[in-house]
Design an enzyme around this catalytic site. Structure first.
Site, PDB file in Angstrom:
ATOM      1  N   ASP A  13       0.828  -1.220   0.000  1.00  0.00           N
ATOM      2  CA  ASP A  13       0.000   0.000   0.000  1.00  0.00           C
ATOM      3  C   ASP A  13       0.857   1.263   0.000  1.00  0.00           C
ATOM      4  O   ASP A  13       0.710   2.125  -0.853  1.00  0.00           O
ATOM      5  CB  ASP A  13      -0.900   0.070   1.249  1.00  0.00           C
ATOM      6  CG  ASP A  13      -1.941  -1.033   1.285  1.00  0.00           C
ATOM      7  OD1 ASP A  13      -2.264  -1.575   0.217  1.00  0.00           O
ATOM      8  OD2 ASP A  13      -2.416  -1.332   2.389  1.00  0.00           O
ATOM      9  N   ARG A  96      -0.083   4.237  17.145  1.00  0.00           N
ATOM     10  CA  ARG A  96      -0.467   5.273  16.169  1.00  0.00           C
ATOM     11  C   ARG A  96      -0.176   6.710  16.589  1.00  0.00           C
ATOM     12  O   ARG A  96       0.334   7.489  15.786  1.00  0.00           O
ATOM     13  CB  ARG A  96      -1.946   5.134  15.783  1.00  0.00           C
ATOM     14  CG  ARG A  96      -2.296   3.790  15.156  1.00  0.00           C
ATOM     15  CD  ARG A  96      -1.394   3.414  14.033  1.00  0.00           C
ATOM     16  NE  ARG A  96      -1.759   2.127  13.456  1.00  0.00           N
ATOM     17  CZ  ARG A  96      -0.976   1.427  12.654  1.00  0.00           C
ATOM     18  NH1 ARG A  96       0.224   1.881  12.326  1.00  0.00           N
ATOM     19  NH2 ARG A  96      -1.383   0.281  12.178  1.00  0.00           N
ATOM     20  N   ASP A 125      -7.326   3.284  12.553  1.00  0.00           N
ATOM     21  CA  ASP A 125      -5.999   3.884  12.513  1.00  0.00           C
ATOM     22  C   ASP A 125      -5.966   5.246  11.823  1.00  0.00           C
ATOM     23  O   ASP A 125      -5.240   6.140  12.241  1.00  0.00           O
ATOM     24  CB  ASP A 125      -5.013   2.916  11.852  1.00  0.00           C
ATOM     25  CG  ASP A 125      -4.760   1.703  12.742  1.00  0.00           C
ATOM     26  OD1 ASP A 125      -4.803   1.877  13.974  1.00  0.00           O
ATOM     27  OD2 ASP A 125      -4.543   0.606  12.216  1.00  0.00           O
ATOM     28  N   SER A 177      -4.310  -9.662   7.128  1.00  0.00           N
ATOM     29  CA  SER A 177      -3.763  -8.320   7.296  1.00  0.00           C
ATOM     30  C   SER A 177      -3.169  -8.241   8.695  1.00  0.00           C
ATOM     31  O   SER A 177      -3.820  -8.582   9.683  1.00  0.00           O
ATOM     32  CB  SER A 177      -4.880  -7.292   7.133  1.00  0.00           C
ATOM     33  OG  SER A 177      -4.534  -6.116   7.827  1.00  0.00           O
TER      34      SER A 177
HETATM   35  N1  ARG Z   1      -8.477  -3.609  15.394  1.00  0.00           N
HETATM   36  C1  ARG Z   1      -7.211  -3.143  15.876  1.00  0.00           C
HETATM   37  C2  ARG Z   1      -7.304  -1.690  16.255  1.00  0.00           C
HETATM   38  O1  ARG Z   1      -8.186  -1.025  15.829  1.00  0.00           O
HETATM   39  C3  ARG Z   1      -6.079  -3.397  14.910  1.00  0.00           C
HETATM   40  C4  ARG Z   1      -6.137  -2.668  13.605  1.00  0.00           C
HETATM   41  C5  ARG Z   1      -5.069  -3.086  12.619  1.00  0.00           C
HETATM   42  N2  ARG Z   1      -5.200  -4.486  12.332  1.00  0.00           N
HETATM   43  C6  ARG Z   1      -4.622  -5.154  11.330  1.00  0.00           C
HETATM   44  N3  ARG Z   1      -4.764  -6.440  11.326  1.00  0.00           N
HETATM   45  N4  ARG Z   1      -3.967  -4.575  10.368  1.00  0.00           N
HETATM   46  O2  ARG Z   1      -6.485  -1.198  16.993  1.00  0.00           O
END
Ligand code: ARG
Length: 393
Positions: A13, A96, A125, A177
């Site tokens: 990405d 983040r 995110d 992912s």
């Molecule tokens: N659901 C989690 C959060 O909102 C992780 C998000 C990213 N997950 C991922 N498999 N890329 O903090």
């Protein structure tokens, strides 16, 4: 030329984003955050840098943020026992705001007018990064290409990368992912999207299954000072090193797997698998120590804040006054959270085996049913009379 700072991972990405932005007249500077995603083994940052340049970036910043991440983010979450919806120990969510803080810092240093990220329009995110940037510098423009661009699938991104000669090493099929840092790994998509499906063993990135874990228990003794873990089995380590060690120990003993249906900030439910061996071990130990040293009212009130603190982290409000104010309260609660907790790790189970603290409020002479009892049982009669009076018809 207008300049933009992109949060770059080296994946498909963000590699396509570099080129997509340069094609639209941006001078793209990439920022790669090392939050321990390589888990002890380390990540090949030289290769990530090469790839960013090949995709069209003019400059690449690689920053080792592991110490800062642990000291300022992870330890605050641990002291608060912060948790989202009772299960998620927030690894991704904690990373983040730190990434966003550096995007803003580098934008200032580079005199850039904008920042960019590779988050989708359906996740949390994007909110965490953008709200943090809004708080730290409301004037910065934010571009999130994945929300708007013409590339509608992974296959289309791969075709784009091939056409634009962006180096990638992916196959068209990618089962999950992933997002990783030293506090945990988040796993979603693919077969996991059906909540009826049990997670297949191959989705787990770090931990072995309880069935494959050793038949003999492993003990881990953790020493805390003012709520911060300092030693493992009597030996002092930095926070990062300690977490590395506990991740290895926990992963071997199948500790820290959770399977959640969670409520995202953007209004949908999602299915996510988490692995957080070190976090699970440290939360268990920290809570056991607090049980020993905090008085009842403080313990109960503090416990009622763990979910709220977790929600603020989950919802991207790390830099809000609310989170900071609660943090001040949490800090105050930790001044006697000093002592040693011994845990027994066995096939996915993490149980307390022994507890000790110079500030322990547990008094054997009051609790005992054996000789030496100092609890004056005669007083209980009067206590119950008055305590129960309002309930007596
Ligand atoms: N659901 C989690 C959060 O909102 C992780 C998000 C990213 N997950 C991922 N498999 N890329 O903090």
């Amino acid at each position: 030329m207008k300049k933009i700072i992109l949060a770059y991972s080296g994946g498909l990405d963000t590699s396509c984003i570099v080129r997509w932005l340069t094609d639209r007249g941006w001078d793209v500077v990439c920022f790669v955050a090392d939050l321990g995603q390589g888990l002890g083994k380390g990540e090949n940052f030289a290769r990530i840098k090469q790839r960013a340049i090949a995709a069209g970036a003019s400059r690449v910043y690689i920053k080792d943020l592991k110490d800062e991440f642990v000291k300022d983010f992870v330890m605050s979450a641990l002291k608060a026992n912060a948790v989202y919806e009772g299960k998620y120990l927030l690894a991704t969510a904690l990373g983040r705001p730190l990434i966003a803080k550096y995007l803003v810092d580098i934008a200032h240093k580079e005199k850039a007018t904008a920042i960019a990220h590779g988050c989708t329009g359906k996740g949390n995110d994007q909110v965490r990064i953008e709200v943090t940037a809004n708080i730290l510098d409301p004037k910065l423009e934010i571009i999130a290409p994945v929300r708007t661009w013409e590339l509608k699938s992974r296959e289309q991104e791969i075709d784009y990368a091939i056409k634009k000669k962006i180096p990638i090493d992916v196959s068209k099929k990618k089962p999950y992912s992933l997002d990783k840092n030293l506090w945990g790994v988040s796993i979603e998509s693919g077969i996991l999207e059906d909540p009826q499906n049990e997670p297949p063993e191959d989705c787990y990135q770090w931990t072995v299954s309880p069935q494959k874990a050793p038949n003999k228990a492993t003990y881990a003794e953790i020493t805390f000072e003012k709520g911060v873990p300092k030693k493992l089995d009597g030996k002092a380590y930095t926070g990062v090193k300690l977490i590395d060690k506990l991740n290895a120990l926990g992963a071997k003993n199948a500790i820290g797997r959770v399977d959640c249906i969670e409520n995202r900030l953007v209004g949908i439910k999602s299915r996510e698998i988490y692995e957080a061996p070190a976090a699970t071990i440290l939360y268990t130990a920290h809570k056991e120590l607090e049980a020993l040293v905090l008085d009842k009212d403080l313990a109960h009130y503090k416990e009622s804040r763990s979910g709220l603190y977790g929600e603020l982290i989950y919802n991207g409000l790390w830099y809000s006054d609310m989170r900071i104010a609660i943090d001040k309260f949490i800090q105050q609660t930790q001044k006697r959270v000093t002592g040693i907790i011994k845990l027994k790790l066995y096939k996915g189970n993490c149980a307390v085996a022994s507890r000790k603290s110079p500030y322990s409020l547990y008094k054997k002479r009051l609790a005992t049913y054996s000789e030496g009892d100092k609890f004056d049982q005669k007083l209980a009669e009067g206590f119950i009379k008055i305590y129960g009076m309002p309930f007596k018809k």
